[in-house]
Design a protein around this motif. Structure first.
Motif, PDB file in Angstrom:
ATOM      1  N   ASN A  78       0.831  -1.203   0.000  1.00 22.33           N
ATOM      2  CA  ASN A  78       0.000   0.000   0.000  1.00 22.33           C
ATOM      3  C   ASN A  78       0.859   1.243   0.000  1.00 22.33           C
ATOM      4  OD1 ASN A  78      -2.333  -1.564   2.284  1.00 22.33           O
ATOM      5  ND2 ASN A  78      -2.316  -1.591   0.062  1.00 22.33           N
ATOM      6  N   ALA A  79       1.880   1.261   0.862  1.00 20.54           N
ATOM      7  CA  ALA A  79       2.738   2.439   0.989  1.00 20.54           C
ATOM      8  C   ALA A  79       3.444   2.750  -0.327  1.00 20.54           C
ATOM      9  CB  ALA A  79       3.756   2.217   2.106  1.00 20.54           C
ATOM     10  N   VAL A  80       3.960   1.709  -0.982  1.00 19.90           N
ATOM     11  CA  VAL A  80       4.645   1.904  -2.259  1.00 19.90           C
ATOM     12  C   VAL A  80       3.664   2.411  -3.319  1.00 19.90           C
ATOM     13  CG1 VAL A  80       5.770   0.697  -4.160  1.00 19.90           C
ATOM     14  CG2 VAL A  80       6.480   0.245  -1.809  1.00 19.90           C
ATOM     15  N   GLY A  81       2.471   1.826  -3.349  1.00 23.35           N
ATOM     16  CA  GLY A  81       1.483   2.229  -4.355  1.00 23.35           C
ATOM     17  C   GLY A  81       1.045   3.675  -4.181  1.00 23.35           C
ATOM     18  N   GLN A 117       6.811   8.223  11.085  1.00 27.46           N
ATOM     19  CA  GLN A 117       5.502   8.154  10.439  1.00 27.46           C
ATOM     20  C   GLN A 117       5.244   9.402   9.598  1.00 27.46           C
ATOM     21  OE1 GLN A 117       2.968   7.513  13.857  1.00 27.46           O
ATOM     22  NE2 GLN A 117       2.957   5.290  13.573  1.00 27.46           N
ATOM     23  N   ILE A 118       5.636  10.555  10.130  1.00 29.47           N
ATOM     24  CA  ILE A 118       5.477  11.803   9.374  1.00 29.47           C
ATOM     25  C   ILE A 118       6.322  11.766   8.110  1.00 29.47           C
ATOM     26  CG2 ILE A 118       5.934  14.290   9.435  1.00 29.47           C
ATOM     27  CD1 ILE A 118       5.202  14.244  12.400  1.00 29.47           C
ATOM     28  N   GLN A 119       7.560  11.256   8.219  1.00 29.39           N
ATOM     29  CA  GLN A 119       8.430  11.173   7.047  1.00 29.39           C
ATOM     30  C   GLN A 119       7.852  10.227   5.994  1.00 29.39           C
ATOM     31  OE1 GLN A 119      12.632  10.507   8.021  1.00 29.39           O
ATOM     32  NE2 GLN A 119      12.306  11.446  10.019  1.00 29.39           N
ATOM     33  N   LEU A 120       7.269   9.109   6.440  1.00 35.59           N
ATOM     34  CA  LEU A 120       6.670   8.182   5.486  1.00 35.59           C
ATOM     35  C   LEU A 120       5.456   8.820   4.809  1.00 35.59           C
ATOM     36  CD1 LEU A 120       6.552   5.436   4.144  1.00 35.59           C
ATOM     37  CD2 LEU A 120       5.299   4.565   6.128  1.00 35.59           C
ATOM     38  N   ASN A 121       4.666   9.568   5.573  1.00 37.01           N
ATOM     39  CA  ASN A 121       3.530  10.287   4.980  1.00 37.01           C
ATOM     40  C   ASN A 121       3.995  11.288   3.937  1.00 37.01           C
ATOM     41  OD1 ASN A 121       1.434   9.016   6.359  1.00 37.01           O
ATOM     42  ND2 ASN A 121       1.584  10.380   8.115  1.00 37.01           N
ATOM     43  N   GLN A 122       5.117  11.952   4.218  1.00 34.34           N
ATOM     44  CA  GLN A 122       5.655  12.914   3.253  1.00 34.34           C
ATOM     45  C   GLN A 122       6.122  12.203   1.990  1.00 34.34           C
ATOM     46  OE1 GLN A 122       8.632  14.828   5.686  1.00 34.34           O
ATOM     47  NE2 GLN A 122       7.240  16.459   6.345  1.00 34.34           N
ATOM     48  N   ASP A 133      -1.320  13.707   3.919  1.00 32.23           N
ATOM     49  CA  ASP A 133      -1.304  14.582   5.083  1.00 32.23           C
ATOM     50  C   ASP A 133      -0.333  14.033   6.129  1.00 32.23           C
ATOM     51  OD1 ASP A 133      -1.781  16.213   7.234  1.00 32.23           O
ATOM     52  OD2 ASP A 133      -3.953  15.904   7.292  1.00 32.23           O
ATOM     53  N   PRO A 134       0.648  14.845   6.573  1.00 35.47           N
ATOM     54  CA  PRO A 134       1.626  14.350   7.565  1.00 35.47           C
ATOM     55  C   PRO A 134       0.984  13.841   8.848  1.00 35.47           C
ATOM     56  CG  PRO A 134       2.365  16.423   6.614  1.00 35.47           C
ATOM     57  CD  PRO A 134       0.966  16.207   6.140  1.00 35.47           C
TER      58      PRO A 134
END
Length: 344
Positions: free
Chosen positions: A29-32, A214-219, A224-225
C-alpha cells in the motif's frame, strides 16, 4: 512500452487505498500510494511527455516549411510626372492600390546529415525522459521500503522496552514484598524504580522517534503528515533471493543506463558540429500574385500571377574557427561524461 511507468502509477492508484482507509498500511500500500502521489515522479512524467512531444520529424528538420503571405496597400498622392518626350502628367489626390499574395515552400534537402543526427538526438532525449521516470519510481520505492522497515524495527524496539518496563515492575513488586517481610534491603527496590524511570524515558523518546518516522513516510507518500496508520507485517526477508536480486539490480541499474544515454548525447553533439562543415541545400518553390492599379503614371493596371522555383545553397567556409572550437568543447564534454560514469 513507452507508457509503462504511467500505467503502473494508474494501477497502484486503484489498488492501494483498500487497506489504508482502515488505518492499516502494508508495504505494498505504501509503495502504491507513493507512486501515485510523489511529486518528483509526476514532474518526471511531465518532462518525459515533453520529450516525447518534441520527438518529431519536423523538429528534427526533415519536413518543409510552408508560409502564406499577403498584403494590400493604398496610397493617395499628389503626383507630377514629366517625361523626356515632353508629356506632363499630374494630379491631386491620386489613388494607387497594390495587392500581393504568395505561398512559399522552403525545404532543406541536405544539411550535412544534421537532420539525421537531430532525429537520433531527440530519440535519445525521449528515452532519457522515460528512464528518468523509472529512476524516480525506483528511488521512491526504495525510500518508502526503507522507511517502512525502519518503522517496523522501531515498533519492535518499543515493544521490547515495554516488556522491559513490565519486568522491572514485577521486580519492583517482588522487592517491595521482600522489604515488607524483612527478607531484603531497600536497594533492590530503589534499583527497580531507577530501571523503570530509565526505561520510561527511553520509551517516550522512542515513541517520539516513531511519530517522526511516520510523518516522514507520509511525506514520501505525499499525504497529510498527520495521517495515522498501523503497520501490517511485511514479507519474511528469508523469502527474498538476494543473489538474484543483486544481479538484477546491477543489470537494470537505471543510473548507469542514464549515464550511457548522456554519453550517447555527447557523441551526437560532436556529430552535429561536424555536420556544419558541409554545405546546406534548399529547394524553394511558390505561387505569387500581384496586382497594381493607379489613376496616373506609366501603368494604369498591372497584374502578375505564376509559379516560382529555385535551388539555393550555403556553405560556411570560414567562421573564425568557431566550429573547430565547438568540436573541441564537445569532445571534452564527452570525456567528462565518460569520467562521470567511471566515478559512479
Amino acid at each position: 512500452m513507452r507508457n509503462l511507468p504511467f500505467q503502473l502509477c494508474v494501477f497502484f492508484h486503484f489498488v492501494v487505498f483498500s487497506g489504508f482507509a482502515q488505518q492499516a498500511l502494508t508495504i505494498e500500500n505504501a509503495v502504491g500510494i507513493a507512486l501515485s502521489n510523489n511529486y518528483n515522479i509526476r514532474i518526471a512524467q511531465n518532462n518525459a511527455l515533453i520529450n516525447q512531444t518534441n520527438n518529431t520529424l519536423g523538429n528534427a528538420g526533415f519536413l518543409p516549411e510552408i508560409s502564406l503571405n499577403f498584403g494590400q496597400n493604398f496610397n493617395i498622392n499628389n503626383t507630377k510626372q514629366e517625361f523626356f518626350s515632353g508629356d506632363l502628367r499630374q494630379g491631386s489626390n491620386v489613388n494607387t492600390s497594390n495587392l500581393n499574395a504568395n505561398i512559399q515552400l522552403a525545404w532543406t534537402v541536405f544539411d550535412g546529415f544534421r537532420m539525421f543526427v537531430n532525429q537520433d538526438r531527440l530519440q535519445e532525449i525521449e528515452t532519457i525522459g522515460q528512464m528518468n521516470v523509472r529512476f524516480q519510481m525506483e528511488t521512491t520505492v526504495a525510500r518508502v521500503m526503507s522507511m517502512y522497515y525502519m518503522l517496523e524495527q522501531q515498533e519492535k524496539r518499543i515493544q521490547t522496552i515495554r516488556e522491559a518496563i513490565s519486568y522491572s515492575q514485577e521486580r519492583l513488586t517482588l522487592a517491595k514484598t521482600k522489604l515488607d517481610i524483612g527478607t531484603a534491603s531497600s536497594l533492590p527496590l530503589l534499583q527497580a524504580k531507577v530501571d523503570i524511570n530509565a526505561d520510561s524515558a527511553m520509551l517516550t523518546n522512542q515513541i517520539l522517534a516513531l511519530k517522526n518516522m511516520q510523518i516522514q513516510l507520509n511525506q514520501l507518500m505525499a499525504v497529510d503528515p498527520a495521517t495515522e496508520f498501523t503497520l501490517l507485517p511485511s514479507p519474511d526477508s528469508d523469502a527474498f533471493d538476494y543473489p538474484t536480486l543483486s544481479a538484477s539490480a546491477a543489470e537494470r541499474n537505471n543510473l548507469l543506463q542514464l549515464t550511457d544515454k548522456e554519453i550517447r548525447l555527447a557523441e551526437l553533439n560532436i556529430q552535429q558540429w561536424n555536420a556544419i562543415k558541409y554545405p546546406t541545400i534548399d529547394i524553394n518553390t511558390g505561387y505569387n500574385y500581384n496586382r497594381l492599379q493607379a489613376e496616373i503614371g506609366i501603368l494604369k493596371f498591372n497584374q502578375n500571377a505564376g509559379v516560382s522555383f529555385g535551388l539555393t545553397g550555403r556553405w560556411n567556409i570560414f567562421n573564425g574557427w568557431n566550429n573547430k572550437r565547438e568540436i573541441q568543447i564537445a569532445k571534452l564534454g564527452l570525456e567528462t561524461t565518460k569520467l562521470s560514469k567511471e566515478m559512479a
